[in-house]
Motif scaffolding. Structure first.
Motif, mmCIF file in Angstrom:
data_model
loop_
_atom_site.group_PDB
_atom_site.id
_atom_site.type_symbol
_atom_site.label_atom_id
_atom_site.label_comp_id
_atom_site.label_asym_id
_atom_site.label_seq_id
_atom_site.Cartn_x
_atom_site.Cartn_y
_atom_site.Cartn_z
ATOM 1 N N VAL A 258 54.270 41.179 120.280
ATOM 2 C CA VAL A 258 53.262 39.854 120.328
ATOM 3 C C VAL A 258 53.209 38.932 119.355
ATOM 4 N N GLU A 259 52.641 37.549 120.194
ATOM 5 C CA GLU A 259 52.964 36.072 119.460
ATOM 6 C C GLU A 259 51.979 36.025 119.363
ATOM 7 N N ILE A 260 51.278 35.145 117.854
ATOM 8 C CA ILE A 260 49.869 34.676 117.853
ATOM 9 C C ILE A 260 50.021 33.720 117.457
ATOM 10 N N CYS A 261 49.714 32.437 118.513
ATOM 11 C CA CYS A 261 49.492 31.059 117.635
ATOM 12 C C CYS A 261 48.200 30.716 117.527
ATOM 13 N N ILE A 262 48.314 30.079 116.005
ATOM 14 C CA ILE A 262 47.004 29.780 115.563
ATOM 15 C C ILE A 262 47.192 28.510 115.679
ATOM 16 N N GLY A 263 46.147 26.997 116.835
ATOM 17 C CA GLY A 263 46.396 26.082 115.916
ATOM 18 C C GLY A 263 45.583 25.301 115.678
ATOM 19 N N ALA A 264 44.545 25.818 115.721
ATOM 20 C CA ALA A 264 43.025 24.639 115.055
ATOM 21 C C ALA A 264 42.348 26.246 114.529
ATOM 22 N N PRO A 265 41.556 25.435 113.256
ATOM 23 C CA PRO A 265 41.108 26.673 112.787
ATOM 24 C C PRO A 265 40.000 27.718 113.891
ATOM 25 N N THR A 266 40.219 29.024 113.824
ATOM 26 C CA THR A 266 39.653 30.042 114.674
ATOM 27 C C THR A 266 38.227 31.197 114.012
ATOM 28 N N VAL A 267 37.283 30.842 114.244
ATOM 29 C CA VAL A 267 36.554 31.929 112.787
ATOM 30 C C VAL A 267 36.384 33.317 114.090
ATOM 31 N N VAL A 268 36.498 34.355 112.922
ATOM 32 C CA VAL A 268 36.327 35.595 113.464
ATOM 33 C C VAL A 268 34.770 36.191 112.679
ATOM 34 N N MET A 269 34.666 36.648 113.180
ATOM 35 C CA MET A 269 33.442 37.280 112.265
ATOM 36 C C MET A 269 33.054 39.258 112.466
ATOM 37 N N GLY A 270 32.678 39.959 111.637
ATOM 38 C CA GLY A 270 32.259 41.517 111.625
ATOM 39 C C GLY A 270 31.603 42.066 111.585
ATOM 40 N N ASN A 271 30.504 42.840 111.493
ATOM 41 C CA ASN A 271 29.818 43.734 111.645
ATOM 42 C C ASN A 271 28.618 43.282 112.910
ATOM 43 N N GLY A 272 29.168 42.703 113.673
ATOM 44 C CA GLY A 272 28.691 42.660 115.517
ATOM 45 C C GLY A 272 28.055 40.904 115.284
ATOM 46 N N GLU A 273 28.446 40.470 114.266
ATOM 47 C CA GLU A 273 27.831 38.888 114.134
ATOM 48 C C GLU A 273 28.795 38.364 115.360
ATOM 49 N N THR A 274 28.069 37.136 115.626
ATOM 50 C CA THR A 274 28.663 35.988 116.846
ATOM 51 C C THR A 274 27.867 34.927 116.805
ATOM 52 N N ASP A 275 26.983 34.644 116.073
ATOM 53 C CA ASP A 275 26.298 33.116 115.422
ATOM 54 C C ASP A 275 27.129 32.884 114.894
ATOM 55 N N THR A 276 27.448 31.459 115.369
ATOM 56 C CA THR A 276 27.841 30.274 115.013
ATOM 57 C C THR A 276 27.224 29.055 115.656
ATOM 58 N N LYS A 277 26.102 29.033 115.357
ATOM 59 C CA LYS A 277 25.427 27.666 116.036
ATOM 60 C C LYS A 277 25.797 26.772 115.028
ATOM 61 N N ASP A 278 25.466 26.812 113.197
ATOM 62 C CA ASP A 278 25.972 26.105 112.033
ATOM 63 C C ASP A 278 27.110 25.177 112.118
ATOM 64 N N LEU A 279 28.461 26.182 112.939
ATOM 65 C CA LEU A 279 29.599 25.952 112.295
ATOM 66 C C LEU A 279 30.054 24.440 113.504
ATOM 67 N N ASP A 280 29.305 25.028 114.819
ATOM 68 C CA ASP A 280 29.243 24.063 115.818
ATOM 69 C C ASP A 280 29.329 22.909 115.415
ATOM 70 N N ARG A 281 28.606 22.283 114.413
ATOM 71 C CA ARG A 281 27.026 20.890 114.071
ATOM 72 C C ARG A 281 28.843 20.525 113.142
ATOM 73 N N ILE A 282 30.342 21.045 112.534
ATOM 74 C CA ILE A 282 31.372 20.590 112.009
ATOM 75 C C ILE A 282 32.806 21.017 112.020
ATOM 76 N N ARG A 283 32.420 21.470 113.105
ATOM 77 C CA ARG A 283 34.088 21.930 113.709
ATOM 78 C C ARG A 283 35.043 20.662 113.406
ATOM 79 N N GLY A 284 34.687 18.855 113.658
ATOM 80 C CA GLY A 284 35.240 18.444 113.068
ATOM 81 C C GLY A 284 36.249 18.661 111.479
ATOM 82 N N GLU A 285 34.999 18.708 110.869
ATOM 83 C CA GLU A 285 34.897 18.059 109.092
ATOM 84 C C GLU A 285 35.095 19.463 108.963
#
Length: 215
Positions: free
Chosen positions: A109-136
């Motif tokens: 298997v080949e995994i390519c990470i081309g840009a920052p990729t956010v992963v989470m545990g504990n069933g969390e899915t909320d990243t609305k706060d991070l959407d605002r600062i994706r560029g930064e």
């Protein structure tokens, strides 16, 4: 009354939960059947604990999923798809610097990470706060420090925490303004006299919104 309203505001998601992690763009990882490789990563929630050794991070931000997974001649999958289909697994390493990418199949298997990729545990899915600062976030991780440069890694980690903390504080302040009626915040009428000069105002502690002015 004001204190009661402010106290009822939603706090950042579970301080006792795991930190959301961002995989730094680091090219491609080729994993042998059943094999694994460790990838550079950073924590995003300073008040939470890093994922412990072996903890499974099974969720990916929909807006910050910039990794692709390929196996043989099959079509590329997003990281979210590959995790859901149990092609790969992401595991904590017990620190805020690395995550383990594990191949769950009997194929390379080949995994390519081309840009920052956010992963989470504990069933969390909320990243609305991070959407605002994706560029930064992308700018901060445009040049990933050498793994052997601990000082540079620590500096990047602190900048990420500061960025996320500032965003969360701004969101909480905006929510407070929306929920607390103006009359509750300003009990006294405005004085008819002109305001004192700047030299008579003593600034409060860093981060305070109020200045004490002596006429």
């Amino acid at each position: 009354m004001v204190l009661a309203v402010v106290a009822s505001l939603p706090m950042p998601a579970a301080g006792a939960g795991l930190q959301r992690m961002v995989l730094a763009p680091a090219g491609c990882f080729v994993l042998a059947p059943g094999g694994y490789s460790d990838a550079a990563a950073y924590c995003l929630d300073q008040s939470r604990a890093p994922p412990p050794e072996g903890a499974i991070l099974s969720n990916v931000s929909a807006s910050l999923d910039h990794a692709t997974v390929r196996s043989g001649g099959t079509a590329s999958l997003t990281l979210a798809q590959a995790l859901a289909q149990q092609v790969v697994r992401i595991e904590g390493r017990g620190n805020d610097q690395r995550l383990r990418l594990r191949n769950l199949t009997d194929r390379t298997v080949e995994i390519c990470i081309g840009a920052p990729t956010v992963v989470m545990g504990n069933g969390e899915t909320d990243t609305k706060d991070l959407d605002r600062i994706r560029g930064e976030i992308a700018q901060l991780l445009a040049h990933v420090p050498d793994p052997s440069d601990a000082r540079a890694q620590a500096a990047t980690q602190l900048k990420l925490w500061d960025l996320v903390n500032k965003t969360d504080q701004e969101e909480n302040a905006a929510l407070t303004r929306d929920l607390v009626p103006l009359p509750l915040l300003t009990h006294a009428p405005k004085p008819a006299v002109s305001a004192p000069g700047r030299g008579k105002c003593a600034a409060g502690p860093v981060g305070a919104d109020v200045k004490l002015c002596i006429d």
